[in-house]
Design a protein around this motif. Structure first.
Motif, PDB file in Angstrom:
ATOM      1  N   ILE A 204       3.231   6.434  -5.500  1.00 67.21           N
ATOM      2  CA  ILE A 204       2.928   6.653  -6.914  1.00 67.21           C
ATOM      3  C   ILE A 204       1.859   7.727  -7.081  1.00 67.21           C
ATOM      4  O   ILE A 204       1.968   8.610  -7.938  1.00 67.21           O
ATOM      5  N   LEU A 205       0.822   7.678  -6.251  1.00 63.56           N
ATOM      6  CA  LEU A 205      -0.265   8.657  -6.360  1.00 63.56           C
ATOM      7  C   LEU A 205       0.214  10.058  -6.009  1.00 63.56           C
ATOM      8  O   LEU A 205      -0.100  11.036  -6.713  1.00 63.56           O
ATOM      9  N   ILE A 206       0.982  10.189  -4.921  1.00 67.89           N
ATOM     10  CA  ILE A 206       1.460  11.512  -4.509  1.00 67.89           C
ATOM     11  C   ILE A 206       2.399  12.096  -5.567  1.00 67.89           C
ATOM     12  O   ILE A 206       2.305  13.276  -5.923  1.00 67.89           O
ATOM     13  N   ALA A 207       3.305  11.263  -6.078  1.00 67.59           N
ATOM     14  CA  ALA A 207       4.265  11.748  -7.071  1.00 67.59           C
ATOM     15  C   ALA A 207       3.611  12.067  -8.407  1.00 67.59           C
ATOM     16  O   ALA A 207       4.135  12.876  -9.183  1.00 67.59           O
ATOM     17  N   SER A 208       2.456  11.443  -8.688  1.00 63.82           N
ATOM     18  CA  SER A 208       1.821  11.608  -9.995  1.00 63.82           C
ATOM     19  C   SER A 208       0.857  12.782 -10.081  1.00 63.82           C
ATOM     20  O   SER A 208       0.469  13.166 -11.195  1.00 63.82           O
ATOM     21  N   VAL A 209       0.442  13.337  -8.940  1.00 63.84           N
ATOM     22  CA  VAL A 209      -0.570  14.401  -8.961  1.00 63.84           C
ATOM     23  C   VAL A 209      -0.112  15.624  -9.769  1.00 63.84           C
ATOM     24  O   VAL A 209      -0.837  16.092 -10.664  1.00 63.84           O
ATOM     25  N   PRO A 210       1.095  16.195  -9.522  1.00 63.39           N
ATOM     26  CA  PRO A 210       1.503  17.358 -10.341  1.00 63.39           C
ATOM     27  C   PRO A 210       1.619  17.020 -11.828  1.00 63.39           C
ATOM     28  O   PRO A 210       1.239  17.830 -12.683  1.00 63.39           O
ATOM     29  N   LEU A 211       2.132  15.830 -12.128  1.00 60.33           N
ATOM     30  CA  LEU A 211       2.287  15.429 -13.528  1.00 60.33           C
ATOM     31  C   LEU A 211       0.939  15.284 -14.211  1.00 60.33           C
ATOM     32  O   LEU A 211       0.754  15.732 -15.354  1.00 60.33           O
TER      33      LEU A 211
ATOM     34  N   ALA B 261       0.831  -1.206   0.000  1.00 60.28           N
ATOM     35  CA  ALA B 261       0.000   0.000   0.000  1.00 60.28           C
ATOM     36  C   ALA B 261       0.862   1.251   0.000  1.00 60.28           C
ATOM     37  O   ALA B 261       0.466   2.294  -0.556  1.00 60.28           O
ATOM     38  N   ASN B 262       2.036   1.168   0.608  1.00 65.76           N
ATOM     39  CA  ASN B 262       2.932   2.324   0.618  1.00 65.76           C
ATOM     40  C   ASN B 262       3.369   2.704  -0.799  1.00 65.76           C
ATOM     41  O   ASN B 262       3.517   3.887  -1.119  1.00 65.76           O
ATOM     42  N   LEU B 263       3.591   1.699  -1.640  1.00 69.43           N
ATOM     43  CA  LEU B 263       3.982   1.972  -3.016  1.00 69.43           C
ATOM     44  C   LEU B 263       2.879   2.712  -3.763  1.00 69.43           C
ATOM     45  O   LEU B 263       3.141   3.667  -4.514  1.00 69.43           O
TER      46      LEU B 263
END
Length: 308
Positions: free
Chosen positions: A36-43, A30-32
């Motif tokens: 991924i979700l946090i890092a992908s929001v700006p993109l 779940a941490n992964l």
């Protein structure tokens, strides 16, 4: 004949197993998924704006090409005719797309994909930290390789843009020449076969570039050295990544075509879905590279170290 059938079956099984392993990685931790979700929001936010601008530019470009091709026999030479038909607004859009791709989009992709690759490698090798804070500490420890990763990404960006521009120019010039000379059916067949061959070569090069990016994140190796190591891996395990790259390329093109054909009332929802699918495809593609990297390294670590 039987050996050919067996080889094809082995390639399909290896491709399917690689895709299955790559798709299972995000659901092992779940941490992964959180990373991924946090890092992908700006993109994703910027991709939505970029894809909207790209779709408008593609629509206008197709209209210009369609009008120019209908008057090809009257207006010659074709490149000068095409230049006259391109408006200043379309030229400005093309220039703006290029700058947006180089400056905001590419760094945002790095910020989104580097943590995803690092954590995916830990999860796949069953070294995943138990808490999110420990996982973020692991990502922080990989900052020493950030400089090498940026060098590799810039080299890959230069190679990919040069290949795309050169291929588009060559395909367009050959098309104009053949149509202007009213080529025969055989000549058009050779032209289509050459285009398919160039596409296959580009897909293979894409697999090498993605693998070199993953190698730069996971190993102390960057630049031409990482590309050389990735080339060796892809040549030996071509059936793992090249078919996957081809499938994702076809799916991405299909998504963009759907956006072009969608009506204005449903355009935003279709573009948002397209952006999410494109980013998901990129994540799966890099996770497949992580799987192939660890499998190759696990089989013959000495050979990989010597090639590196």
């Amino acid at each position: 004949m039987e050996s050919i059938i067996v080889a094809v079956l082995k390639q399909k099984l290896k491709f399917a197993s690689t895709l299955k392993e790559a798709a299972k990685i995000p659901f092992k931790s779940a941490n992964l998924l959180v990373v991924i979700l946090i890092a992908s929001v700006p993109l994703l936010c910027f991709l939505l704006y970029y894809e909207t601008l790209l779709q408008e530019t593609l629509s206008e470009t197709f209209r210009v090409l369609e009008k120019s091709c209908t008057s090809l026999e009257k207006d010659w030479p074709f490149p000068l005719c095409l230049t006259r038909r391109v408006s200043k607004d379309l030229t400005y859009r093309l220039i703006r797309l290029g700058f947006l791709y180089l400056i905001p989009l590419h760094p945002l992709e790095l910020l989104a994909l580097i943590p995803s690759i690092t954590t995916s490698s830990k999860v796949y090798t069953e070294e995943s930290p138990s808490t999110l804070s420990e996982l973020m500490r692991t990502i922080h420890n990989h900052k020493a390789r950030t400089r090498g990763t940026i060098i590799t990404s810039l080299l890959v960006l230069f190679l990919s843009i040069s290949t795309l521009v050169g291929s588009f120019w060559l395909v367009t010039v050959c098309y104009v020449v053949i149509r202007g000379l009213r080529g025969s059916f055989m000549l058009w067949t050779v032209y289509r076969a050459a285009c398919i061959g160039m596409l296959v070569m580009y897909i293979e090069a894409t697999a090498i570039w993605n693998m070199s990016f993953v190698i730069s994140v996971l190993e102390d190796c960057h630049g031409p050295k990482a590309i050389a190591l990735a080339t060796n891996m892809i040549k030996r395990d071509e059936q793992c990544l090249v078919p996957l790259m081809l499938v994702l390329f076809v799916c991405g093109s299909w998504c963009r075509l759907i956006c072009l054909k969608s009506t204005c009332s449903h355009r935003f929802g279709v573009e948002f879905l397209c952006v999410c699918l494109l980013h998901l495809g990129n994540v799966i593609k890099l996770m497949a590279c992580v799987v192939c990297f660890h499998n190759r390294k696990g089989r013959t670590p000495k050979e990989v170290d010597e090639k590196a």
